[in-house]
Write a protein that holds these residues in place. Structure first.
Motif, PDB file in Angstrom:
ATOM      1  N   PHE A  71      56.113   4.387  52.904  1.00 30.03           N
ATOM      2  CA  PHE A  71      55.174   5.154  52.131  1.00 30.03           C
ATOM      3  C   PHE A  71      54.010   5.690  53.053  1.00 30.03           C
ATOM      4  O   PHE A  71      52.699   6.005  52.679  1.00 30.03           O
ATOM      5  CB  PHE A  71      54.493   4.428  51.131  1.00 30.03           C
ATOM      6  CG  PHE A  71      55.485   3.804  50.232  1.00 30.03           C
ATOM      7  CD1 PHE A  71      56.433   4.766  49.461  1.00 30.03           C
ATOM      8  CD2 PHE A  71      55.596   2.343  49.936  1.00 30.03           C
ATOM      9  CE1 PHE A  71      57.344   4.112  48.665  1.00 30.03           C
ATOM     10  CE2 PHE A  71      56.681   1.965  49.074  1.00 30.03           C
ATOM     11  CZ  PHE A  71      57.414   2.532  48.383  1.00 30.03           C
ATOM     12  N   PRO A  93      57.427  10.829  50.950  1.00 31.19           N
ATOM     13  CA  PRO A  93      57.072   9.418  51.648  1.00 31.19           C
ATOM     14  C   PRO A  93      58.245   9.147  52.670  1.00 31.19           C
ATOM     15  O   PRO A  93      57.830   8.214  53.860  1.00 31.19           O
ATOM     16  CB  PRO A  93      57.410   8.504  50.459  1.00 31.19           C
ATOM     17  CG  PRO A  93      58.575   9.113  49.633  1.00 31.19           C
ATOM     18  CD  PRO A  93      58.222  10.527  49.839  1.00 31.19           C
ATOM     19  N   THR A 124      64.507  10.766  47.430  1.00 34.09           N
ATOM     20  CA  THR A 124      63.553  11.077  46.600  1.00 34.09           C
ATOM     21  C   THR A 124      63.793  12.023  45.572  1.00 34.09           C
ATOM     22  O   THR A 124      64.358  12.986  46.014  1.00 34.09           O
ATOM     23  CB  THR A 124      62.314  11.554  47.490  1.00 34.09           C
ATOM     24  OG1 THR A 124      61.725  10.443  48.591  1.00 34.09           O
ATOM     25  CG2 THR A 124      61.100  11.951  46.821  1.00 34.09           C
ATOM     26  N   LYS A 173      62.609   6.715  45.872  1.00 31.09           N
ATOM     27  CA  LYS A 173      61.234   7.169  45.118  1.00 31.09           C
ATOM     28  C   LYS A 173      61.867   7.950  44.053  1.00 31.09           C
ATOM     29  O   LYS A 173      62.401   9.023  44.113  1.00 31.09           O
ATOM     30  CB  LYS A 173      60.275   7.909  46.069  1.00 31.09           C
ATOM     31  CG  LYS A 173      59.282   8.475  45.272  1.00 31.09           C
ATOM     32  CD  LYS A 173      58.273   9.634  45.846  1.00 31.09           C
ATOM     33  CE  LYS A 173      57.179  10.100  45.285  1.00 31.09           C
ATOM     34  NZ  LYS A 173      56.288  10.902  45.905  1.00 31.09           N
ATOM     35  N   GLU A 204      59.836   3.061  44.698  1.00 28.89           N
ATOM     36  CA  GLU A 204      58.729   3.867  44.188  1.00 28.89           C
ATOM     37  C   GLU A 204      59.090   4.226  42.983  1.00 28.89           C
ATOM     38  O   GLU A 204      60.121   5.137  42.819  1.00 28.89           O
ATOM     39  CB  GLU A 204      58.101   4.903  45.134  1.00 28.89           C
ATOM     40  CG  GLU A 204      56.763   5.442  44.935  1.00 28.89           C
ATOM     41  CD  GLU A 204      56.258   6.386  45.886  1.00 28.89           C
ATOM     42  OE1 GLU A 204      54.944   6.943  45.716  1.00 28.89           O
ATOM     43  OE2 GLU A 204      56.768   6.376  46.998  1.00 28.89           O
ATOM     44  N   LEU A 229      57.410   6.192  39.710  1.00 35.68           N
ATOM     45  CA  LEU A 229      56.348   7.232  39.170  1.00 35.68           C
ATOM     46  C   LEU A 229      56.604   7.819  37.935  1.00 35.68           C
ATOM     47  O   LEU A 229      57.705   8.151  37.616  1.00 35.68           O
ATOM     48  CB  LEU A 229      55.916   8.228  40.458  1.00 35.68           C
ATOM     49  CG  LEU A 229      55.525   7.847  41.836  1.00 35.68           C
ATOM     50  CD1 LEU A 229      55.166   8.938  42.730  1.00 35.68           C
ATOM     51  CD2 LEU A 229      54.650   6.830  41.733  1.00 35.68           C
ATOM     52  N   SER A 250      58.886  -3.445  49.564  1.00 38.12           N
ATOM     53  CA  SER A 250      57.897  -2.739  49.441  1.00 38.12           C
ATOM     54  C   SER A 250      57.978  -2.066  47.889  1.00 38.12           C
ATOM     55  O   SER A 250      58.891  -1.527  47.666  1.00 38.12           O
ATOM     56  CB  SER A 250      57.450  -1.794  50.398  1.00 38.12           C
ATOM     57  OG  SER A 250      56.295  -0.858  50.382  1.00 38.12           O
ATOM     58  N   HIS A 259      56.113   0.492  44.980  1.00 34.72           N
ATOM     59  CA  HIS A 259      54.915   1.263  44.575  1.00 34.72           C
ATOM     60  C   HIS A 259      55.017   1.906  43.084  1.00 34.72           C
ATOM     61  O   HIS A 259      56.163   2.292  42.610  1.00 34.72           O
ATOM     62  CB  HIS A 259      54.637   2.523  45.439  1.00 34.72           C
ATOM     63  CG  HIS A 259      53.647   3.441  45.002  1.00 34.72           C
ATOM     64  ND1 HIS A 259      53.633   4.884  45.424  1.00 34.72           N
ATOM     65  CD2 HIS A 259      52.680   3.169  44.070  1.00 34.72           C
ATOM     66  CE1 HIS A 259      52.463   5.395  44.908  1.00 34.72           C
ATOM     67  NE2 HIS A 259      51.839   4.597  44.082  1.00 34.72           N
ATOM     68  N   ARG A 261      51.962  -1.253  45.979  1.00 36.82           N
ATOM     69  CA  ARG A 261      50.872  -0.433  45.688  1.00 36.82           C
ATOM     70  C   ARG A 261      50.942  -0.301  44.278  1.00 36.82           C
ATOM     71  O   ARG A 261      51.971   0.242  43.907  1.00 36.82           O
ATOM     72  CB  ARG A 261      51.217   0.908  46.512  1.00 36.82           C
ATOM     73  CG  ARG A 261      51.024   0.634  47.970  1.00 36.82           C
ATOM     74  CD  ARG A 261      51.587   2.095  48.498  1.00 36.82           C
ATOM     75  NE  ARG A 261      51.491   1.891  50.220  1.00 36.82           N
ATOM     76  CZ  ARG A 261      50.541   2.069  50.859  1.00 36.82           C
ATOM     77  NH1 ARG A 261      49.423   2.207  50.295  1.00 36.82           N
ATOM     78  NH2 ARG A 261      50.686   1.925  52.371  1.00 36.82           N
TER      79      ARG A 261
END
Length: 389
Positions: free
Chosen positions: A45, A52, A190, A218, A242, A244, A264, A266, A289
């Motif tokens: 990230f 990312p 992503t 992501k 990740e 979102l 990791s 997010h 995160r």
């Protein structure tokens, strides 16, 4: 370079005279090549928002490239640089396609693919269209995707940022040219998609998610698409994740509970609600995160991270009850028993009481900290001295 051509030539000549070729090659590599270091989990990230996996994107529109010089532009500096660059395939492995795919772009793409040899490539494809379809639009996409799909076995990272409400099936031609199980090197995906049909999303993700090498995802396309996927992401393979713009808390918790290898995580721009009977423990998670979370306690109270080393929070504090958020953070760290080394808090909307802030940060759960970031807070001398253990 210096705006005066004669001065620029003297500078280049001096550089070439002083620096050995291998040192110059190393400098050029750090200038234009994106980072894919697996040794540092935070690299996942490290790049700009939305990109990312490509912290430095080499654009094939070399005349538009300013902040990150691309190899074609640098190869025109002098014959020595050109000779070095043309013999370094790793300088050509990052490809950003960010405009209408005309003939010039196709020729440049062919050059990038040829110069990168057989190395794995990273592709960032940005397609935001708000107007009507131009003549030859679909045909240009077909040519572009045929060319990329021919090299599908070399794809290491793919970033699709698509917004198209007028021709939702135009990007779908990408799926037509990818052979089943051809994405053998794919590690990072992503997806930020608005507009294309569910059929397209299902077809393209079906290819992506069947890759045995995929470990980074992501997802920024919301929960409507992810709820209706025919082929789910291989959560058990994920090391970097990740999520979102997902409004269904159960989807988030279900995804991360199946991602036991996560290092990791997010989670951002999400509305969190209470969910019963789901708790998650991730023993390998090192970096967490959280950004734009409206109800932090409903999420963190379900989680345990024994190996957590870094916690980054942005715009997550409850404005009406900021100290309850601190209690939630402390409960997470105490429950996890993790030796937290890095803690970052960025929240412009909150005014913290100085005494209470010192009290929170002086908690034993923060004793192992080696790095503390408190952005948007006024750090007076008394507050700083109060944080020295």
């Amino acid at each position: 370079m210096h705006p005066n051509p004669q001065t620029s030539n003297r500078i280049v000549a001096l550089i070439n005279k002083v620096l050995p070729g291998e040192i110059l090659a190393e400098i050029l590599t750090h200038t234009v090549v994106c980072s894919h270091s697996d040794s540092n989990v935070e690299q996942c990230f490290a790049g700009p928002v939305g990109h990312p996996f490509l912290s430095k994107i080499t654009s094939i529109h070399h005349h538009q490239c300013i902040s990150t010089p691309d190899p074609l532009l640098l190869s025109q500096v002098c014959s020595q640089w050109r000779d070095i660059i043309l013999h370094m395939p790793m300088l050509w492995v990052s490809i950003a396609i960010i405009s209408y795919p005309g003939e010039r772009l196709l020729q440049l793409l062919k050059l990038w693919l040829a110069r990168s040899g057989q190395l794995p490539i990273s592709i960032f494809f940005l397609h935001h269209r708000f107007g009507e379809v131009r003549s030859g639009f679909h045909k240009s996409f077909v040519s572009l995707f045929q060319l990329l799909a021919y090299h599908a076995a070399r794809w290491r990272a793919i970033d699709l940022d698509i917004y198209d409400l007028h021709s939702p099936n135009t990007p779908a031609c990408l799926e037509q040219f990818i052979s089943p199980n051809s994405l053998t090197s794919l590690e990072s995906v992503t997806l930020n998609i608005v507009g294309p049909s569910m059929l397209f999303v299902n077809d393209i993700t079906g290819h992506f998610f069947r890759s045995n090498s995929l470990h980074t995802l992501k997802w920024a396309s919301g929960d409507v698409y992810i709820r209706n996927l025919r082929v789910l992401p291989p959560w058990s393979q994920m090391r970097f994740l990740e999520l979102l713009k997902i409004w269904d808390t159960k989807i988030i918790l279900t995804a991360i509970s199946a991602s036991e290898k996560l290092e990791s995580l997010h989670i951002g721009e999400c509305t969190i609600s209470e969910v019963d009977n789901i708790t998650v423990t991730l023993p390998n998670l090192q970096i967490l995160r959280l950004t734009g979370i409206n109800n932090l306690s409903c999420l963190l109270d379900k989680l345990t991270f024994p190996g957590l080393r870094a916690l980054f929070l942005k715009d997550t504090i409850n404005i009406r009850a900021p100290h309850s958020t601190w209690d939630t953070i402390e409960s997470l760290l105490l429950r996890s028993g993790c030796p937290l080394a890095r803690f970052s808090l960025i929240d412009k909307a909150i005014r913290h009481n100085e005494e209470r802030l010192i009290q929170h940060l002086s908690s034993p759960v923060f004793y192992s900290l080696t790095e503390l970031t408190l952005a948007s807070l006024t750090l007076v001398d008394r507050l700083i001295s109060g944080l020295v253990y």
